[in-house]
Design a protein around this motif. Structure first.
Motif, PDB file in Angstrom:
ATOM      1  N   ALA A 325       0.846  -1.195   0.000  1.00 23.40           N
ATOM      2  CA  ALA A 325       0.000   0.000   0.000  1.00 23.40           C
ATOM      3  C   ALA A 325       0.878   1.241   0.000  1.00 23.40           C
ATOM      4  O   ALA A 325       1.982   1.247   0.536  1.00 23.40           O
ATOM      5  N   ASP A 326       0.375   2.293  -0.602  1.00 23.21           N
ATOM      6  CA  ASP A 326       1.012   3.604  -0.528  1.00 23.21           C
ATOM      7  C   ASP A 326       0.430   4.341   0.672  1.00 23.21           C
ATOM      8  O   ASP A 326      -0.651   4.010   1.155  1.00 23.21           O
ATOM      9  N   PRO A 327       1.082   5.398   1.152  1.00 20.09           N
ATOM     10  CA  PRO A 327       2.362   5.893   0.660  1.00 20.09           C
ATOM     11  C   PRO A 327       3.523   5.168   1.322  1.00 20.09           C
ATOM     12  O   PRO A 327       3.346   4.320   2.191  1.00 20.09           O
ATOM     13  N   GLY A 328       4.713   5.523   0.884  1.00 24.52           N
ATOM     14  CA  GLY A 328       5.927   5.001   1.474  1.00 24.52           C
ATOM     15  C   GLY A 328       7.068   5.909   1.081  1.00 24.52           C
ATOM     16  O   GLY A 328       6.878   6.901   0.386  1.00 24.52           O
ATOM     17  N   TYR A 329       8.256   5.556   1.528  1.00 25.42           N
ATOM     18  CA  TYR A 329       9.426   6.364   1.180  1.00 25.42           C
ATOM     19  C   TYR A 329      10.514   5.454   0.643  1.00 25.42           C
ATOM     20  O   TYR A 329      10.891   4.467   1.304  1.00 25.42           O
ATOM     21  N   ASN A 330      10.990   5.752  -0.595  1.00 23.92           N
ATOM     22  CA  ASN A 330      12.085   5.009  -1.216  1.00 23.92           C
ATOM     23  C   ASN A 330      11.772   3.509  -1.266  1.00 23.92           C
ATOM     24  O   ASN A 330      12.557   2.670  -0.836  1.00 23.92           O
ATOM     25  N   VAL A 331      10.608   3.178  -1.826  1.00 20.95           N
ATOM     26  CA  VAL A 331      10.127   1.793  -1.820  1.00 20.95           C
ATOM     27  C   VAL A 331      10.817   0.945  -2.877  1.00 20.95           C
ATOM     28  O   VAL A 331      11.205  -0.208  -2.612  1.00 20.95           O
ATOM     29  N   THR A 332      10.988   1.475  -4.085  1.00 20.58           N
ATOM     30  CA  THR A 332      11.564   0.695  -5.184  1.00 20.58           C
ATOM     31  C   THR A 332      12.985   0.240  -4.838  1.00 20.58           C
ATOM     32  O   THR A 332      13.811   1.029  -4.409  1.00 20.58           O
ATOM     33  N   GLY A 333      13.231  -1.048  -5.028  1.00 18.19           N
ATOM     34  CA  GLY A 333      14.537  -1.608  -4.708  1.00 18.19           C
ATOM     35  C   GLY A 333      14.645  -2.163  -3.307  1.00 18.19           C
ATOM     36  O   GLY A 333      15.668  -2.758  -2.955  1.00 18.19           O
ATOM     37  N   ALA A 334      13.610  -1.999  -2.504  1.00 14.86           N
ATOM     38  CA  ALA A 334      13.644  -2.539  -1.143  1.00 14.86           C
ATOM     39  C   ALA A 334      13.609  -4.062  -1.203  1.00 14.86           C
ATOM     40  O   ALA A 334      12.798  -4.655  -1.912  1.00 14.86           O
ATOM     41  N   LYS A 335      14.460  -4.690  -0.441  1.00 15.15           N
ATOM     42  CA  LYS A 335      14.513  -6.147  -0.365  1.00 15.15           C
ATOM     43  C   LYS A 335      13.814  -6.577   0.921  1.00 15.15           C
ATOM     44  O   LYS A 335      14.206  -6.160   2.011  1.00 15.15           O
ATOM     45  N   VAL A 336      12.786  -7.417   0.775  1.00 12.97           N
ATOM     46  CA  VAL A 336      11.993  -7.857   1.924  1.00 12.97           C
ATOM     47  C   VAL A 336      12.290  -9.327   2.189  1.00 12.97           C
ATOM     48  O   VAL A 336      12.189 -10.159   1.278  1.00 12.97           O
ATOM     49  N   ASN A 337      12.658  -9.644   3.418  1.00 12.74           N
ATOM     50  CA  ASN A 337      12.942 -11.016   3.815  1.00 12.74           C
ATOM     51  C   ASN A 337      11.776 -11.584   4.618  1.00 12.74           C
ATOM     52  O   ASN A 337      11.131 -10.871   5.393  1.00 12.74           O
ATOM     53  N   LEU A 338      11.536 -12.882   4.438  1.00 12.47           N
ATOM     54  CA  LEU A 338      10.502 -13.601   5.188  1.00 12.47           C
ATOM     55  C   LEU A 338      11.185 -14.644   6.064  1.00 12.47           C
ATOM     56  O   LEU A 338      11.984 -15.441   5.575  1.00 12.47           O
ATOM     57  N   TYR A 339      10.869 -14.632   7.347  1.00 14.02           N
ATOM     58  CA  TYR A 339      11.502 -15.530   8.318  1.00 14.02           C
ATOM     59  C   TYR A 339      10.446 -16.407   8.993  1.00 14.02           C
ATOM     60  O   TYR A 339       9.293 -15.998   9.164  1.00 14.02           O
ATOM     61  N   ALA A 340      10.868 -17.600   9.390  1.00 19.00           N
ATOM     62  CA  ALA A 340      10.043 -18.458  10.232  1.00 19.00           C
ATOM     63  C   ALA A 340      10.400 -18.182  11.685  1.00 19.00           C
ATOM     64  O   ALA A 340      11.577 -18.154  12.051  1.00 19.00           O
ATOM     65  N   VAL A 341       9.377 -17.951  12.512  1.00 22.39           N
ATOM     66  CA  VAL A 341       9.614 -17.663  13.928  1.00 22.39           C
ATOM     67  C   VAL A 341       8.736 -18.565  14.771  1.00 22.39           C
ATOM     68  O   VAL A 341       7.672 -19.020  14.336  1.00 22.39           O
ATOM     69  N   SER A 342       9.185 -18.811  15.976  1.00 26.36           N
ATOM     70  CA  SER A 342       8.402 -19.640  16.889  1.00 26.36           C
ATOM     71  C   SER A 342       7.611 -18.801  17.873  1.00 26.36           C
ATOM     72  O   SER A 342       6.631 -19.270  18.446  1.00 26.36           O
ATOM     73  N   LEU A 343       8.015 -17.540  18.065  1.00 31.19           N
ATOM     74  CA  LEU A 343       7.333 -16.656  19.001  1.00 31.19           C
ATOM     75  C   LEU A 343       6.451 -15.680  18.250  1.00 31.19           C
ATOM     76  O   LEU A 343       6.689 -15.356  17.092  1.00 31.19           O
ATOM     77  N   PHE A 344       5.421 -15.228  18.923  1.00 32.69           N
ATOM     78  CA  PHE A 344       4.550 -14.195  18.363  1.00 32.69           C
ATOM     79  C   PHE A 344       4.279 -13.212  19.487  1.00 32.69           C
ATOM     80  O   PHE A 344       3.342 -13.363  20.273  1.00 32.69           O
ATOM     81  N   ASP A 345       5.149 -12.229  19.593  1.00 35.97           N
ATOM     82  CA  ASP A 345       5.186 -11.385  20.778  1.00 35.97           C
ATOM     83  C   ASP A 345       5.279  -9.926  20.356  1.00 35.97           C
ATOM     84  O   ASP A 345       6.029  -9.585  19.446  1.00 35.97           O
ATOM     85  N   SER A 346       4.525  -9.053  21.029  1.00 36.69           N
ATOM     86  CA  SER A 346       4.563  -7.626  20.709  1.00 36.69           C
ATOM     87  C   SER A 346       5.923  -7.019  21.010  1.00 36.69           C
ATOM     88  O   SER A 346       6.219  -5.913  20.570  1.00 36.69           O
ATOM     89  N   ALA A 347       6.744  -7.720  21.761  1.00 38.23           N
ATOM     90  CA  ALA A 347       8.092  -7.227  22.043  1.00 38.23           C
ATOM     91  C   ALA A 347       9.046  -7.492  20.888  1.00 38.23           C
ATOM     92  O   ALA A 347      10.195  -7.080  20.921  1.00 38.23           O
ATOM     93  N   GLY A 348       8.562  -8.190  19.858  1.00 39.60           N
ATOM     94  CA  GLY A 348       9.422  -8.457  18.711  1.00 39.60           C
ATOM     95  C   GLY A 348      10.315  -9.658  18.938  1.00 39.60           C
ATOM     96  O   GLY A 348      10.408 -10.200  20.037  1.00 39.60           O
ATOM     97  N   VAL A 349      10.958 -10.100  17.894  1.00 42.37           N
ATOM     98  CA  VAL A 349      11.843 -11.254  17.975  1.00 42.37           C
ATOM     99  C   VAL A 349      13.141 -10.926  17.264  1.00 42.37           C
ATOM    100  O   VAL A 349      13.184 -10.107  16.355  1.00 42.37           O
ATOM    101  N   ASP A 350      14.207 -11.565  17.701  1.00 38.19           N
ATOM    102  CA  ASP A 350      15.489 -11.435  17.023  1.00 38.19           C
ATOM    103  C   ASP A 350      15.519 -12.421  15.855  1.00 38.19           C
ATOM    104  O   ASP A 350      15.210 -13.604  16.009  1.00 38.19           O
ATOM    105  N   LEU A 351      15.892 -11.933  14.683  1.00 41.82           N
ATOM    106  CA  LEU A 351      15.888 -12.743  13.482  1.00 41.82           C
ATOM    107  C   LEU A 351      17.312 -12.994  13.024  1.00 41.82           C
ATOM    108  O   LEU A 351      18.167 -12.122  13.129  1.00 41.82           O
ATOM    109  N   ASN A 352      17.569 -14.188  12.507  1.00 40.49           N
ATOM    110  CA  ASN A 352      18.892 -14.500  11.982  1.00 40.49           C
ATOM    111  C   ASN A 352      18.750 -15.279  10.685  1.00 40.49           C
ATOM    112  O   ASN A 352      17.654 -15.692  10.288  1.00 40.49           O
ATOM    113  N   ALA A 353      19.871 -15.499  10.021  1.00 43.68           N
ATOM    114  CA  ALA A 353      19.860 -16.109   8.694  1.00 43.68           C
ATOM    115  C   ALA A 353      19.297 -17.519   8.713  1.00 43.68           C
ATOM    116  O   ALA A 353      18.740 -17.986   7.707  1.00 43.68           O
TER     117      ALA A 353
END
Length: 436
Positions: A325-353
């Motif tokens: 969805a728009d708007p955004g800033y400097n969207v073209t060329g953005a690389k988005v990664n998808l990760y598998a996580v075991s936690l679902f927490d509002s505090a966020g999770v640490d992601l690794n390769a």
């Protein structure tokens, strides 16, 4: 029972090997009477999308960003740490009124990274159509280290927590951004700004911390080149002093001007980024922590349906489709990664390769991101313990700008209007093959 099911699975896997010895016309999966190749073509809708934006920083980045957008809820400042030889140790020390200092930095020459909404009132030095952004450079108390720096280390509730020792203001304009070869960042335009010489004259310090930000009320962004490992791109300060000596010319004392100049590159610099998008708006933004967590129902959705039996069928394809969805800033060329996580927490999770599933780069005009989840869901479906999965599918979306970090904000569509969906196809063996 588990052993029995595993032996059945091995039997099913071995079937193609047996059929290789038969006539090819009779060995195609699903070609026998009663076979259904595509037993299920369906989709799952996300149960939850959780935005999470910790205050972020960009360290050792190839590009930095200074500015603010109230409509996007995005703000970025640049911290510059200078370590230098105290002026008092110069030999001879410069005369106070003859000592000058200039800050220089290179502005990125790519127009897509610069945004100046304010139109100048046509001062002669800018030209009729020039746009601009007014910046503020602060000399702040040097109490911040490089490691682990985040927005809240410098700000609290939008207010600067650091002691301000002095400040100056200056303007950058659209005339400063288009210069040099667009494919070569080293040719970005270097901009000089005079600094108060008194900032660097005290004898009790050899370090200065500078903070560059947009003035209150100003909207827009200016991109600044500043790779941490390339001194040529770092913000730097030029010290200059001038004194008048005399020399003998034909036994006559003649005034002689002596100039001393020294360049000091930033010891380190980082952009601090704050993303406070409007409530209900999902965004991915640059930094080590900007992410959105997604939760889908368990797969398979009906564990008692024989169409989902991994022993007699296979997951042919599975695609996660994420509307943008728009708007955004400097969207073209953005690389988005998808990760598998075991936690679902509002505090966020640490992601690794190790958790990475798939990656996509946003092209100009893209309104949808698609990620191939087939290998990941096959691992879930044919689980080592149960051949079934009862846990929800938990994923994390995050921008990946590992080498050339750039300030970005990517908007995701309202999940109530355009939900993120998992589309999949399951192919099963002919019914006449039976089940173990």
């Amino acid at each position: 029972m588990q052993l029995f099911r595993r032996l059945g699975l091995l039997t099913f896997i071995a079937l193609p090997v047996v059929f290789m010895a038969c006539d090819e016309s009779e060995s195609t999966l699903g070609g026998l009477p009663g076979g259904r190749v595509s037993a299920v073509v369906d989709s799952l809708v996300t149960e939850a999308l959780l935005p999470f934006h910790r205050p972020q920083n960009m360290v050792a980045a190839g590009r930095h960003c200074v500015g603010r957008s109230d409509s996007l809820g995005l703000e970025s400042v640049l911290l510059i740490r200078m370590d230098y030889q105290p002026v008092s140790l110069w030999s001879p020390p410069p005369v106070a009124d003859a000592f000058t200092a200039y800050l220089s930095f290179k502005m990125d020459n790519r127009a897509s990274l610069a945004w100046f909404p304010q139109v100048s009132p046509d001062p002669p030095e800018l030209g009729e159509s020039a746009r601009y952004l007014d910046l503020e450079l602060l000399l702040v108390a040097d109490s911040l280290g490089y490691d682990g720096l985040a927005w809240e280390d410098a700000f609290a509730d939008g207010e600067l927590r650091l002691g301000v020792l002095d400040r100056i203001q200056f303007r950058v304009s659209s005339a400063d951004t288009a210069f040099g070869d667009g494919s070569d960042p080293l040719t970005g335009r270097r901009t000089w700004r005079a600094l108060p010489a008194a900032w660097f004259q005290p004898a009790d310090t050899s370090s200065r911390l500078l903070l560059l930000r947009a003035l209150p009320g100003q909207q827009g962004f200016t991109p600044i080149l500043g790779a941490g490992w390339a001194a040529e791109l770092r913000p730097r300060v030029r010290f200059a002093s001038m004194r008048i000596d005399t020399i003998l010319v034909d036994n006559v004392q003649v005034p002689d001007t002596v100039r001393d100049t020294s360049f000091v590159a930033a010891t380190w610099q980082t952009s601090l980024i704050r993303d406070t998008a409007a409530p209900g708006r999902l965004t991915l933004s640059t930094g080590w922590a900007g992410q959105v967590l997604a939760q889908l129902p368990p797969f398979p959705p009906d564990a008692d349906n024989p169409d989902y039996d991994p022993v007699g069928s296979t997951l042919t394809e599975a695609w996660l489709r994420v509307p943008l969805a728009d708007p955004g800033y400097n969207v073209t060329g953005a690389k988005v990664n998808l990760y598998a996580v075991s936690l679902f927490d509002s505090a966020g999770v640490d992601l690794n390769a190790d958790q990475l599933i798939a990656t996509r780069t946003i092209a100009d005009g893209d309104s949808l991101l698609q990620f191939n989840l087939t290998p990941h869901l096959r691992r879930i479906w044919i689980n080592d313990d149960s051949l079934r999965n009862t846990d929800p599918i938990r994923l994390a979306l995050k921008l990946d700008d590992y080498n050339l970090l750039q300030p970005r904000q990517v908007g995701l569509a309202d999940p109530l209007q355009q939900p993120t969906r998992l589309f999949y196809t399951i192919s099963r063996a002919p019914d006449s093959w039976g089940r173990p």
